[in-house]
Write a protein that holds these residues in place. Structure first.
Motif, PDB file in Angstrom:
ATOM      1  N   ILE A   1     -10.725 -29.003  24.101  1.00  0.00           N
ATOM      2  CA  ILE A   1      -9.657 -28.959  25.102  1.00  0.00           C
ATOM      3  C   ILE A   1      -8.726 -27.777  24.837  1.00  0.00           C
ATOM      4  O   ILE A   1      -8.352 -27.031  25.744  1.00  0.00           O
ATOM      5  N   VAL A   2      -8.346 -27.603  23.583  1.00  0.00           N
ATOM      6  CA  VAL A   2      -7.425 -26.504  23.243  1.00  0.00           C
ATOM      7  C   VAL A   2      -8.064 -25.165  23.547  1.00  0.00           C
ATOM      8  O   VAL A   2      -7.434 -24.257  24.109  1.00  0.00           O
ATOM      9  N   ARG A   3      -9.320 -25.026  23.185  1.00  0.00           N
ATOM     10  CA  ARG A   3     -10.002 -23.743  23.355  1.00  0.00           C
ATOM     11  C   ARG A   3     -10.135 -23.369  24.835  1.00  0.00           C
ATOM     12  O   ARG A   3     -10.071 -22.196  25.205  1.00  0.00           O
ATOM     13  N   LYS A   4     -10.334 -24.350  25.705  1.00  0.00           N
ATOM     14  CA  LYS A   4     -10.562 -24.080  27.127  1.00  0.00           C
ATOM     15  C   LYS A   4      -9.353 -24.390  27.997  1.00  0.00           C
ATOM     16  O   LYS A   4      -9.462 -24.449  29.223  1.00  0.00           O
ATOM     17  N   SER A   5      -8.212 -24.596  27.397  1.00  0.00           N
ATOM     18  CA  SER A   5      -7.035 -25.015  28.162  1.00  0.00           C
ATOM     19  C   SER A   5      -6.559 -23.911  29.100  1.00  0.00           C
ATOM     20  O   SER A   5      -6.605 -22.726  28.773  1.00  0.00           O
ATOM     21  N   LYS A   6      -6.092 -24.342  30.280  1.00  0.00           N
ATOM     22  CA  LYS A   6      -5.546 -23.436  31.276  1.00  0.00           C
ATOM     23  C   LYS A   6      -4.371 -24.116  31.963  1.00  0.00           C
ATOM     24  O   LYS A   6      -4.259 -25.345  31.977  1.00  0.00           O
ATOM     25  N   GLY A   7      -3.512 -23.321  32.541  1.00  0.00           N
ATOM     26  CA  GLY A   7      -2.422 -23.862  33.319  1.00  0.00           C
ATOM     27  C   GLY A   7      -1.540 -24.798  32.529  1.00  0.00           C
ATOM     28  O   GLY A   7      -1.040 -24.475  31.451  1.00  0.00           O
ATOM     29  N   ASP A   8      -1.332 -26.040  33.094  1.00  0.00           N
ATOM     30  CA  ASP A   8      -0.458 -27.016  32.449  1.00  0.00           C
ATOM     31  C   ASP A   8      -0.983 -27.422  31.080  1.00  0.00           C
ATOM     32  O   ASP A   8      -0.201 -27.676  30.149  1.00  0.00           O
TER      33      ASP A   8
END
Length: 995
Positions: free
Chosen positions: A284-291
């Motif tokens: 999740i952290v590696r692919k996180s975007k936006g909010d």
């Protein structure tokens, strides 16, 4: 009553709807009646524990789960209207689930799973994450209360801790169960909420904040207040609805309560760490975007702040002398490690743009400088340096990292000389210096990773455009810090001032190392900054060298580090831009600079590293800087150091001469021709040095090595004019002035060195000074052999004959190096057949023999300074005659016996041996015991050297040997050895001839 299961789906739906309506109409009934009833039906209430009769009455777990899913969301929405909160529900729930020594673990897991599922159905993602984090915190709080609640039967804290560990094994997995059932989408939000709980509790433990309703109130109705969580850990779950308005100060709590709070805090931190280390969270952290990316950044910032606070609290607690229990000590050991682990996991996963944006925001924060802010920024900079180490100059992220360089440079460009008085000012200075050092280290990481290793057009230009301004700023800081530090050293200081000076010294070291890295990477692009780099470096080096020489009892570790840093930077410059060093060479080799003895002394720890660094730097100068630039500068520096006012700088002069030698050895013969005159001028200054008995031999030794290095690069045609110039510089032999005596001694010393190394090649040069050799021998004979033929006269007269004036003693000084020169030349000639010795119709041989024979009978004053291998104690018990004539301890330094032996070997025939043998036998029959000892020692040496050919003269020797066999033990032993050698060479006994 008996429980009836509903078999139809419509019936189940109806019942669940009724339960939902009940929750909406009367939320308080959920806490007071409905939830306890459901738990009792599930068979896990305290009344039902261990009762076998309730087994058949257990409600279907699936149905119970459906009931929880129905009532919990409705309760959460309508509880505020009944003046209730989520905590009211969670407190009652965990109070019934988490009971010491309880069983039905699988059932409890299932109930927790259903409760988590119910909380997931809350209207918003934020409310779900807050509620699940609250549930996990309440579970941990209840566990903390159960594990560390007071033991009324024992006061032994160790036993209590042992019991806690046992219970922990069976209970602590409940909080892990809550977190494991959290969906991937809200794991980060849950971790953030739990971290916020931990941070507030740690502030409470440190006494930085007192928990109260006003401090802990939250805008979210689905997030339990930290005050309630702490109250649950302190008092456990209550059967009655209650509202805690404040918590007692941590220091006033009982030991058991303090343990509960510590357990809760560390469990929260470790849960965050475990949650972030899961593959789902990492993904999740590696692919996180936006909010989601913003949420990750919030978590990272909170972690940074928590870690900073933990480090600061750890320092205050451990260094402040506070009384702590063993568990408190373990807590403050573990807490920073847990937060650091979280940071290490998270910072490598954050997308580069978001990570750098957050770092930039923190670094550009203009809040007032505090210890907490300083530690926070220092940690950020360290993480930034670690992250950039994984980036290559051609990667897409490289340009983003390059944009961060100005922000880091801004942290270096702080004013470390804070205003104020006392300890606060010193602490501020130290914080600022530590920040600057961390920024300098980060810049080194940036330039190593982001600057192309090979010229790469646009990439190189972009990187240079960023790092060159950084170098300019750091060079200014280097100059400013050096000036301030040097001024402080001149004025002296103690207390806070001394601490500030030490901090400046450390900053100066870090700046030097950073400049070294930048220069090595940027190479010739650094040329405009070279003046602003070299001058402060050399002036700082001179200052620290003087400080190290003057202060033997002070702590010198920072001084040694500064020396090493400056030497490394100068070496980087010499390796990168040697052709541009010419204007700075006079400064580099000025008094107290590179030649300083402080860089070569062996009094302090680390001196081997400093000495090795100096040697490495000198090797770089010798091999990289062109000899036509280096030698004139060295010659000029040598001339200045050997002026009368700098007589104490002889060790620095020796260092310069050694560097000259290394430079000459590293050069080609064609490069040396233009600078032979410069080398000559420097060497004659060294040869003319009038030092004491310690400094002068060392000066001569180094000068001879340098001369030999030069001569080895020259042809014979170049050697002879050079030697003639040295002879001309020496002056006339008959001049008895002090300057002339010093030059004569140096001339024969260098001649001896050339004779030993060049062997027969040197003989033509020796021929050119043969008359000088005879003149020196005549002077020695005239001074040392007066009244040696007669022993008559009064006792006073005999004492006067052996008492030489100071002038006479000085006149004898050149004799020892002259004897060494002759011995080496005669050995070389003997190896070549002896033609040189027998030259001039054998007159050369007889002139030398005549004077050497007389010197066997010489009287040597005790005061004559002689070089030898003897220890001071041995030298005190050994006469000058034994050293200069017999060769005791002077085999490598020149003596009469060794010279006569070489003369005999070079003569090569019986006709020339006879007069030599006569002189030796005359000494063997002398009245003075030391002369007889010299004679028999010389005879034995000749027999051992020449061997069987000399046996034709043995019959002439036997009568004298026979008499010596009756002499003292040492003389008799050498006489017996002569006989043994003769018998061995002749193959027959000489016993009859000795009668």
């Amino acid at each position: 009553s008996e429980i009836h299961a509903l078999n139809s789906g419509s019936g189940r739906i109806l019942v669940l709807s009724l339960l939902t309506s009940l929750c909406e109409e009367s939320p308080s009934a959920v806490v007071t009646s409905l939830l306890p009833a459901l738990m009792s039906l599930a068979g896990i209430s305290p009344a039902a524990e261990g009762d076998d009769k309730t087994t058949n009455m257990k409600l279907d777990i699936k149905a119970l789960g459906e009931a929880l899913v129905a009532i919990v969301p409705a309760y959460c929405m309508h509880a505020p209207s009944a003046n209730l909160s989520l905590f009211s529900l969670l407190e009652r729930f965990v109070g019934m689930i988490i009971v010491p020594n309880s069983e039905n673990g699988k059932l409890k897991y299932s109930l927790l799973d259903h409760l988590v599922d119910a909380l997931k159905l809350l209207p918003t993602k934020e409310s779900s994450s807050d509620a699940i984090a609250s549930l996990a915190a309440c579970v941990m709080a209840q566990q903390a209360f159960n594990i560390h609640k007071p033991n009324t039967t024992s006061s032994d804290s160790d036993s209590e801790m042992s019991d806690a560990a046992t219970q922990n094994d069976s209970q602590t997995s409940l909080d892990l169960r809550v977190l494991s059932n959290t969906t991937s989408g809200i794991k980060i939000a849950v971790s953030l909420s739990m971290l916020q709980y931990a941070e507030k509790i740690m502030s409470y433990i440190c006494g930085l904040s007192a928990l109260s309703v006003s401090d802990s109130s939250s805008s979210s109705t689905t997030k339990v207040d930290v005050l309630d969580v702490v109250g649950l850990a302190l008092h456990g779950a209550s059967k009655e609805t209650r509202k805690i308005t404040s918590a007692s100060a941590y220091s006033t709590l009982s030991e058991a309560q303090q343990r509960s709070i510590l357990f809760l805090a560390i469990n929260l931190l470790q849960s965050v760490r475990n949650s972030l280390s899961t593959p789902a969270a990492r993904r999740i952290v590696r692919k996180s975007k936006g909010d989601d990316a913003d949420l990750c950044l919030r978590l990272w910032n909170e972690l940074m702040q928590t870690h900073t606070n933990a480090l600061r609290a750890q320092h205050v607690k451990l260094a402040g002398g506070h009384a702590m229990t063993s568990m408190e000590k373990r807590f403050w050991d573990v807490a920073p490690i847990a937060t650091s682990d979280c940071l290490d996991s998270l910072q490598n996963l954050l997308p580069v743009p978001h990570f750098l944006a957050s770092v930039s925001s923190i670094l550009n924060d203009d809040e007032e400088d505090t210890a907490s802010s300083s530690i926070h920024k220092k940690k950020i900079i360290r993480l930034l340096g670690d992250r950039v180490a994984e980036v290559t100059y051609d990667s897409p992220e490289a340009s983003l990292f390059l944009e961060m360089v100005p922000d880091i440079v801004a942290q270096v460009n702080l004013d470390c000389l804070a205003t104020g008085d006392g300890e606060d000012s010193l602490a501020s200075i130290r914080r600022t210096v530590v920040m600057q050092q961390g920024a300098l280290v980060a810049i080194e990481s940036f330039v190593r990773s982001l600057y192309p290793s090979v010229e790469s057009g646009k990439l190189t230009a972009n990187a240079a455009a960023v790092f060159l301004p950084a170098l300019t700023t750091i060079a200014k800081i280097l100059d400013t810090t050096a000036a301030s530090w040097i001024k402080a050293n001149v004025n002296g200081g103690n207390g806070a001032l001394s601490g500030a000076v030490d901090a400046q010294c450390q900053l100066l070291s870090s700046s030097s190392l950073c400049v070294s890295t930048l220069v090595t990477t940027l190479k010739a692009r650094c040329l405009p900054q070279l003046p602003s780099i070299i001058k402060p470096l050399v002036t700082s080096l001179k200052s620290v060298n003087a400080l190290m020489q003057e202060s033997e009892n002070k702590a010198t570790s920072t001084g040694e580090l500064l020396q090493l840093s400056i030497l490394k930077t100068l070496q980087a410059i010499a390796e990168t831009m040697p052709q541009f060093l010419l204007p700075y060479l006079p400064l580099l080799f000025s008094n107290g600079g590179l030649p300083s003895g402080a860089l070569r002394q062996g009094h302090h720890q680390g001196e081997h590293s400093i000495r090795n660094a100096v040697m490495s730097l000198e090797t770089t100068f010798a091999t990289k800087v062109q000899v036509r630039q280096l030698i004139p500068a060295l010659s000029q520096a040598l001339s200045k150091k050997l002026q009368p006012e700098n007589s104490a700088k002889w060790d620095e002069a020796c260092s310069i001469i050694n560097l000259m030698s290394s430079s000459i050895e590293s050069s080609q013969r064609s490069d040396l021709s233009p600078i032979i005159g410069k080398v000559f001028n420097g060497l004659v200054m060294a040869y003319g040095y009038e030092g004491d008995d310690i400094s002068r031999p060392k000066m001569l030794l180094n000068a001879n090595r340098c001369l030999l290095s030069l001569v080895m690069k020259l042809s014979e045609a170049q050697l002879r004019p050079l030697y003639a110039r040295l002879r001309e510089w020496r002056g006339d032999i008959g001049d008895e002035t002090e300057v002339s005596l010093v030059r004569r001694y140096s001339f024969w010393s260098l001649s001896a060195e050339l004779s030993k190394s060049l062997r027969s090649i040197f003989l033509p040069c020796l021929t050119s000074v043969l008359t000088d050799v005879i003149d020196e021998l005549e002077i020695a004979v005239s001074l040392l052999c007066k009244q040696s033929k007669k022993a008559e006269g009064s006792k006073r007269r005999r004492i006067e004959d052996t008492d030489r004036s100071v002038t006479d003693i000085d006149s004898v000084k050149p004799l020892q190096p002259l004897l060494l020169c002759l011995e080496s030349a005669l050995k070389a000639d003997a190896h070549e057949g002896g033609d040189w010795t027998r030259g001039d119709d054998k007159q050369r041989y007889h002139m030398i023999l005549n004077h050497l024979g007389k010197l066997l009978l010489a009287q040597i004053p005790k005061e004559v300074p002689l070089l030898s291998d003897l220890t001071p104690k041995e030298k005190n018990s050994t006469s000058g005659y034994q050293q200069l004539v017999q060769g005791v301890g002077t085999l490598e330094y020149g003596n009469v016996v060794g010279c006569l032996t070489s003369l005999a070997a070079a003569a090569g025939n019986e006709q020339l041996w006879k007069p030599l043998n006569f002189a030796v036998l005359e000494a063997c029959g002398h009245k003075r015991s030391e002369v007889r000892k010299a004679g028999i020692r010389c005879l034995l040496s000749i027999i051992e050297t020449i061997g069987e050919e000399y046996m034709v003269l043995l019959p002439e020797c036997l009568p004298v040997i026979s008499e010596l066999l009756e002499d003292d033990d040492e003389i008799a032993a050498m006489a017996k050895e002569c006989v043994r050698q003769g018998e061995e060479l002749l193959g027959e006994s000489l016993e009859d001839s000795l009668r």
